[in-house]
Design an enzyme around this catalytic site. Sequence first.
Site, PDB file in Angstrom:
ATOM      1  N   GLU A  90      -6.394  11.475  -5.801  1.00  0.00           N
ATOM      2  CA  GLU A  90      -7.122  10.571  -6.679  1.00  0.00           C
ATOM      3  C   GLU A  90      -8.460  10.167  -6.083  1.00  0.00           C
ATOM      4  OE1 GLU A  90      -4.625   7.224  -7.413  1.00  0.00           O
ATOM      5  OE2 GLU A  90      -2.955   8.512  -7.957  1.00  0.00           O
ATOM      6  N   CYS A 141     -14.552   5.885  -4.186  1.00  0.00           N
ATOM      7  CA  CYS A 141     -13.403   5.633  -3.317  1.00  0.00           C
ATOM      8  C   CYS A 141     -12.640   6.955  -3.159  1.00  0.00           C
ATOM      9  CB  CYS A 141     -12.508   4.574  -3.956  1.00  0.00           C
ATOM     10  SG  CYS A 141     -10.960   4.302  -3.090  1.00  0.00           S
ATOM     11  N   CYS A 154       1.044   9.879   1.541  1.00  0.00           N
ATOM     12  CA  CYS A 154       0.875   9.005   2.707  1.00  0.00           C
ATOM     13  C   CYS A 154       2.233   8.780   3.342  1.00  0.00           C
ATOM     14  CB  CYS A 154       0.284   7.667   2.270  1.00  0.00           C
ATOM     15  SG  CYS A 154      -0.136   6.563   3.639  1.00  0.00           S
ATOM     16  N   CYS A 171       4.024   1.584   2.931  1.00  0.00           N
ATOM     17  CA  CYS A 171       3.815   0.177   2.605  1.00  0.00           C
ATOM     18  C   CYS A 171       4.586  -0.111   1.307  1.00  0.00           C
ATOM     19  CB  CYS A 171       2.333  -0.124   2.420  1.00  0.00           C
ATOM     20  SG  CYS A 171       1.375   0.179   3.919  1.00  0.00           S
ATOM     21  N   CYS A 196       2.811  -0.072  -2.271  1.00  0.00           N
ATOM     22  CA  CYS A 196       1.836   0.975  -2.559  1.00  0.00           C
ATOM     23  C   CYS A 196       2.504   2.215  -3.154  1.00  0.00           C
ATOM     24  CB  CYS A 196       1.099   1.346  -1.277  1.00  0.00           C
ATOM     25  SG  CYS A 196      -0.124   2.641  -1.489  1.00  0.00           S
ATOM     26  N   GLY A 239      -3.693   7.771   1.442  1.00  0.00           N
ATOM     27  CA  GLY A 239      -3.665   8.325   2.793  1.00  0.00           C
ATOM     28  C   GLY A 239      -4.137   7.332   3.829  1.00  0.00           C
ATOM     29  N   GLU A 240      -3.856   7.637   5.089  1.00  0.00           N
ATOM     30  CA  GLU A 240      -4.291   6.769   6.180  1.00  0.00           C
ATOM     31  C   GLU A 240      -5.409   7.490   6.948  1.00  0.00           C
ATOM     32  OE1 GLU A 240      -4.193   3.654   7.328  1.00  0.00           O
ATOM     33  OE2 GLU A 240      -5.439   4.524   8.873  1.00  0.00           O
ATOM     34  N   SER A 249     -10.910   2.100   5.554  1.00  0.00           N
ATOM     35  CA  SER A 249      -9.854   1.101   5.459  1.00  0.00           C
ATOM     36  C   SER A 249      -8.596   1.630   6.127  1.00  0.00           C
ATOM     37  CB  SER A 249      -9.576   0.796   3.983  1.00  0.00           C
ATOM     38  OG  SER A 249      -8.512  -0.113   3.860  1.00  0.00           O
ATOM     39  N   SER A 291      -6.161  -3.475   6.289  1.00  0.00           N
ATOM     40  CA  SER A 291      -5.185  -3.919   5.291  1.00  0.00           C
ATOM     41  C   SER A 291      -4.197  -4.827   6.002  1.00  0.00           C
ATOM     42  CB  SER A 291      -4.464  -2.709   4.689  1.00  0.00           C
ATOM     43  OG  SER A 291      -5.387  -1.948   3.932  1.00  0.00           O
ATOM     44  N   LEU A 292      -4.368  -6.114   5.838  1.00  0.00           N
ATOM     45  CA  LEU A 292      -3.556  -7.069   6.594  1.00  0.00           C
ATOM     46  C   LEU A 292      -2.335  -7.509   5.771  1.00  0.00           C
ATOM     47  CD1 LEU A 292      -3.555  -8.560   9.319  1.00  0.00           C
ATOM     48  CD2 LEU A 292      -4.763 -10.437   8.179  1.00  0.00           C
ATOM     49  N   ASN A 331      -1.709  -5.394  -7.927  1.00  0.00           N
ATOM     50  CA  ASN A 331      -1.300  -4.645  -9.113  1.00  0.00           C
ATOM     51  C   ASN A 331       0.218  -4.625  -9.083  1.00  0.00           C
ATOM     52  OD1 ASN A 331      -3.755  -3.593 -10.405  1.00  0.00           O
ATOM     53  ND2 ASN A 331      -4.086  -2.620  -8.434  1.00  0.00           N
ATOM     54  N   CYS A 358      -3.960   2.392  -5.555  1.00  0.00           N
ATOM     55  CA  CYS A 358      -3.629   3.578  -4.776  1.00  0.00           C
ATOM     56  C   CYS A 358      -2.445   4.367  -5.275  1.00  0.00           C
ATOM     57  CB  CYS A 358      -3.285   3.157  -3.363  1.00  0.00           C
ATOM     58  SG  CYS A 358      -4.704   2.637  -2.507  1.00  0.00           S
TER      59      CYS A 358
END
Length: 350
Positions: free
Chosen positions: A95, A108, A115, A119, A122, A165-166, A197, A220-221, A296, A339
């Site tokens: 995406e 973006c 990933c 999380c 996500c 993805g990371e 990020s 991303s906390l 979201n 995401c």
Amino acid sequence: MTQQELFGTTLEEMQQALLPLGFKKFRAEQIFRWLYEKAASSFAEMTNLSKEQRTQLENNFTILPGQLKVVREQRSTDGLTTKVLLGFPDGNCVETVLMQHDYGYSVCVSSQVGCNMNCSFCASGLQGMVRNLTCGEILAQIYYFQHSLAEQGARVSRVVVMGSGEPMLNLEAVLQALQLLHADHGLGISYRNMTISTCGIIPGIATLIERGTKINLAISLHAPNDELRTELMPINKKYNYADVVEMAERYAQTSGRQVMYEYILIDKLNDSEEMARQLVTLLRRKLAVVNLIPANPVPEKGYRRPRPEAVNNFFQVLKKANINVTVRREMGKDIDAACGQLRAKSLQEK
Ligand code: SAH
């Protein structure tokens, strides 16, 4: 005959690759400009090369942007956000989102197919990680949009590596893509208009410090304590949030760039004033800005959007404590722009 992918290579790599064809160095420079400055997606467009040279190139090389498939496209009702699911020649897709702001266009991009970070809120990780993207695949996501913007005399001016993805687990490809975007004879995008990020991969942040980059860092906390953060983000067991913040602050001090802390607000989970106070303690006197993101919804997990009063109260606690804070202007929530949501939907339907 196997063809080599030219898109995503540096000038030096391009010169090397063209050497066996007897191309002079300045030819590589011309091709470099066609690809990265003028967003060409075929050799046919490269009019300062001879017909023969173009045929020779076509026989030996491919240009990824010319081979992308648009698997899906969604546009928000206000027309400001476009999300595409781009398919690569191997059949995988990612995406990419284009956002039109008053200051210009930003894209973006995704850094991996899927990933592995898992999380809980996500959608990107629902099917795990398939593979890293190459530098060319990361870059091609930007040029997909740049190609049509150029026709309108517009250009991409900001890039955020905040899609699926990371990025810190595919850092060399990400950094090479950003370097090519910054290059003379590329789009010349300044590093201060690029953001990576991360969920908090400490060695990746350390690499940025070593290399002396000026790219913006976003963390991303999403939670201000161990218990809750581990529940939301399993990576917290490996890289504890307090250590992540310490390393991120070191990056802020060495780069002179304020670090952005992303905090998704999820109804009744992490949106209380007590959590806001813990966040204040964590970030007080840091070179930091908090970006609050009303979540979201993820129905599978029972996560709901926060109540507007909760968002406001959370915001006020930070504000009163002199923490820089913004609430993310949400774009494209009518088009599954969080995401991984579009890809997840598309995989489900298969
Ligand atoms: N792996 C990187 C980049 C991808 S996630 C990282 O963790 O930062 C990009 C941002 O989108 C992150 O801040 C992520 O937490 C957020 N995001 C993911 N799912 C979301 C959801 N359901 N609602 C709102 N934001 C979400």
